[in-house]
Design a protein around this motif. Structure first.
Motif, PDB file in Angstrom:
ATOM      1  N   LEU A  74       0.924   4.292  -2.805  1.00  0.00           N
ATOM      2  CA  LEU A  74       0.884   3.162  -1.884  1.00  0.00           C
ATOM      3  C   LEU A  74      -0.282   3.378  -1.050  1.00  0.00           C
ATOM      4  CD1 LEU A  74       1.868   0.268  -0.832  1.00  0.00           C
ATOM      5  CD2 LEU A  74       3.309   1.582   0.707  1.00  0.00           C
ATOM      6  N   VAL A  75      -0.368   4.636  -0.454  1.00  0.00           N
ATOM      7  CA  VAL A  75      -1.656   4.726   0.403  1.00  0.00           C
ATOM      8  C   VAL A  75      -3.004   4.950  -0.408  1.00  0.00           C
ATOM      9  CG1 VAL A  75      -2.541   6.893   1.863  1.00  0.00           C
ATOM     10  CG2 VAL A  75      -0.286   6.453   1.660  1.00  0.00           C
ATOM     11  N   GLU A  76      -2.902   5.353  -1.497  1.00  0.00           N
ATOM     12  CA  GLU A  76      -3.948   5.158  -2.349  1.00  0.00           C
ATOM     13  C   GLU A  76      -4.512   3.782  -2.622  1.00  0.00           C
ATOM     14  OE1 GLU A  76      -3.308   8.980  -5.422  1.00  0.00           O
ATOM     15  OE2 GLU A  76      -3.303   6.991  -6.261  1.00  0.00           O
ATOM     16  N   GLN A  77      -3.556   3.018  -2.712  1.00  0.00           N
ATOM     17  CA  GLN A  77      -3.942   1.481  -3.531  1.00  0.00           C
ATOM     18  C   GLN A  77      -4.149   0.560  -1.879  1.00  0.00           C
ATOM     19  OE1 GLN A  77      -0.647   0.600  -5.708  1.00  0.00           O
ATOM     20  NE2 GLN A  77      -1.150   2.456  -7.019  1.00  0.00           N
ATOM     21  N   SER A  78      -3.892   1.346  -0.664  1.00  0.00           N
ATOM     22  CA  SER A  78      -3.983   0.226   0.357  1.00  0.00           C
ATOM     23  C   SER A  78      -5.379   0.675   1.220  1.00  0.00           C
ATOM     24  CB  SER A  78      -2.744   0.662   1.258  1.00  0.00           C
ATOM     25  OG  SER A  78      -1.689   0.322   0.577  1.00  0.00           O
ATOM     26  N   ARG A  79      -5.419  -0.351   1.835  1.00  0.00           N
ATOM     27  CA  ARG A  79      -6.739  -0.017   3.018  1.00  0.00           C
ATOM     28  C   ARG A  79      -6.247   1.236   3.966  1.00  0.00           C
ATOM     29  NH1 ARG A  79      -5.591  -1.461   8.084  1.00  0.00           N
ATOM     30  NH2 ARG A  79      -3.933  -3.271   8.456  1.00  0.00           N
ATOM     31  N   PRO A  80      -7.458   1.801   4.471  1.00  0.00           N
ATOM     32  CA  PRO A  80      -7.258   2.865   5.307  1.00  0.00           C
ATOM     33  C   PRO A  80      -6.398   2.469   6.480  1.00  0.00           C
ATOM     34  CG  PRO A  80      -9.522   2.602   4.504  1.00  0.00           C
ATOM     35  CD  PRO A  80      -8.713   1.401   4.175  1.00  0.00           C
ATOM     36  N   ARG A  81      -5.509   3.491   6.761  1.00  0.00           N
ATOM     37  CA  ARG A  81      -4.612   3.258   8.117  1.00  0.00           C
ATOM     38  C   ARG A  81      -4.524   4.403   8.740  1.00  0.00           C
ATOM     39  NH1 ARG A  81      -2.102  -0.412   4.170  1.00  0.00           N
ATOM     40  NH2 ARG A  81      -1.427  -2.535   5.289  1.00  0.00           N
ATOM     41  N   LYS A  82      -4.209   4.401   9.959  1.00  0.00           N
ATOM     42  CA  LYS A  82      -3.801   5.633  10.753  1.00  0.00           C
ATOM     43  C   LYS A  82      -2.234   5.893  10.737  1.00  0.00           C
ATOM     44  CE  LYS A  82      -7.261   4.887  14.400  1.00  0.00           C
ATOM     45  NZ  LYS A  82      -7.665   4.876  15.691  1.00  0.00           N
ATOM     46  N   TRP A  83      -1.928   7.098  11.213  1.00  0.00           N
ATOM     47  CA  TRP A  83      -0.406   7.239  10.899  1.00  0.00           C
ATOM     48  C   TRP A  83       0.613   6.338  11.837  1.00  0.00           C
ATOM     49  CZ3 TRP A  83       0.318  10.992   7.683  1.00  0.00           C
ATOM     50  CH2 TRP A  83      -0.614  12.106   7.520  1.00  0.00           C
ATOM     51  N   ARG A  84       0.061   5.782  12.615  1.00  0.00           N
ATOM     52  CA  ARG A  84       1.095   4.860  13.461  1.00  0.00           C
ATOM     53  C   ARG A  84       1.370   3.672  12.354  1.00  0.00           C
ATOM     54  NH1 ARG A  84       3.745   1.379  14.979  1.00  0.00           N
ATOM     55  NH2 ARG A  84       4.278   0.672  16.794  1.00  0.00           N
ATOM     56  N   ALA A  85       0.233   3.123  11.902  1.00  0.00           N
ATOM     57  CA  ALA A  85       0.462   2.129  10.887  1.00  0.00           C
ATOM     58  C   ALA A  85       1.228   2.483   9.556  1.00  0.00           C
ATOM     59  CB  ALA A  85      -0.936   1.385  10.526  1.00  0.00           C
ATOM     60  N   TRP A  86       0.864   3.594   9.231  1.00  0.00           N
ATOM     61  CA  TRP A  86       1.748   4.033   7.916  1.00  0.00           C
ATOM     62  C   TRP A  86       3.302   4.198   8.270  1.00  0.00           C
ATOM     63  CZ3 TRP A  86       1.095   2.818   3.697  1.00  0.00           C
ATOM     64  CH2 TRP A  86      -0.096   2.638   2.937  1.00  0.00           C
ATOM     65  N   MET A  87       3.668   4.352   9.603  1.00  0.00           N
ATOM     66  CA  MET A  87       5.020   4.524  10.089  1.00  0.00           C
ATOM     67  C   MET A  87       5.799   3.220   9.693  1.00  0.00           C
ATOM     68  SD  MET A  87       5.849   7.392  11.328  1.00  0.00           S
ATOM     69  CE  MET A  87       4.907   8.857  11.543  1.00  0.00           C
TER      70      MET A  87
END
Length: 226
Positions: A74-87
């Protein structure tokens, strides 16, 4: 899947089970704690790194664990995000995947009921209570001592930090968080081992989880606690 090889998100899910009440009482933000555990697990394995505050995956790297691999994909296929957004981004998917994984390996059992005898409902019951009880006991020992922090394993340190910051009340109470505040800070650094880069990452990840939980609590308060 043996108890000793359970991933961090799987262990965090089991820590939501209350030994005295005999049911899951982890609270409304369990999905945030479980997602944090998955992110930490991947970071400790070197599959996620931080670049200028952005979570960056090691493309193509996999663990063999279906829950962790789904997240790194999911991280690979998504736009860049910071840790807070990935929470928070699709965090419910990680919780569902962990629950399904634990059920498939005999840790959980899905129970179908009818509320008031009319409305269909389902819940999850713990099949291997002994594992959860042992996990609780180990987590409390890590949190309260007397074992020195530098003798705690990196994974155990990370587990307790996520449980405390994610406010999993069955294992870490508010009183515990206040009393062991300094030890939790030490455990955060311990979860990174000897790596200065991972230490900074773990501190940022813990802050991100605390921020996500605080935002969720504020939202519930603003809506009347619903």
């Amino acid at each position: 899947m043996h108890f000793g090889t359970l991933s961090l998100p799987a262990k965090l899910f089991l820590l939501a089970w209350h030994p005295d009440k005999g049911r899951f009482t982890g609270g409304p933000d369990l999905h945030l704690a479980v997602r944090a555990g998955a992110l930490v697990d991947l970071a400790q394995r070197g599959l996620l790194v931080e670049s200028d505050g952005i979570v960056t995956p090691i493309v193509g790297a996999r663990t063999g664990d279906t829950v962790l691999d789904a997240l790194v994909e999911l991280v690979e296929q998504s736009r860049p995000r910071k840790w807070r957004a990935w929470m928070t981004h699709r965090s419910g998917s990680t919780l569902k995947a962990v629950r399904a994984q634990l059920a498939a390996h005999g840790y959980l059992r899905e129970v179908h009921r009818r509320v008031f005898g009319l409305f269909p409902s389902r819940c999850w019951e713990l099949e291997r209570t002994g594992y959860a009880e042992a996990l609780h006991a180990e987590a409390l020992t890590v949190l309260r001592g007397p074992q020195p922090v530098d003798e705690v394993t990196e994974r155990d340190a990370a587990l307790v930090v996520c449980a405390a910051t994610g406010k999993l009340s069955p294992v870490v109470t508010g009183k515990d968080r206040r009393r062991y505040k300094d030890r939790l800070a030490e455990l955060t650094d311990r979860s990174a081992g000897a790596s200065p880069e991972l230490r900074a990452l773990m501190r940022n990840l813990r802050k991100a989880l605390a921020s996500a939980v605080a935002s969720a609590e504020m939202a519930r308060s603003g809506s009347g606690g619903g």
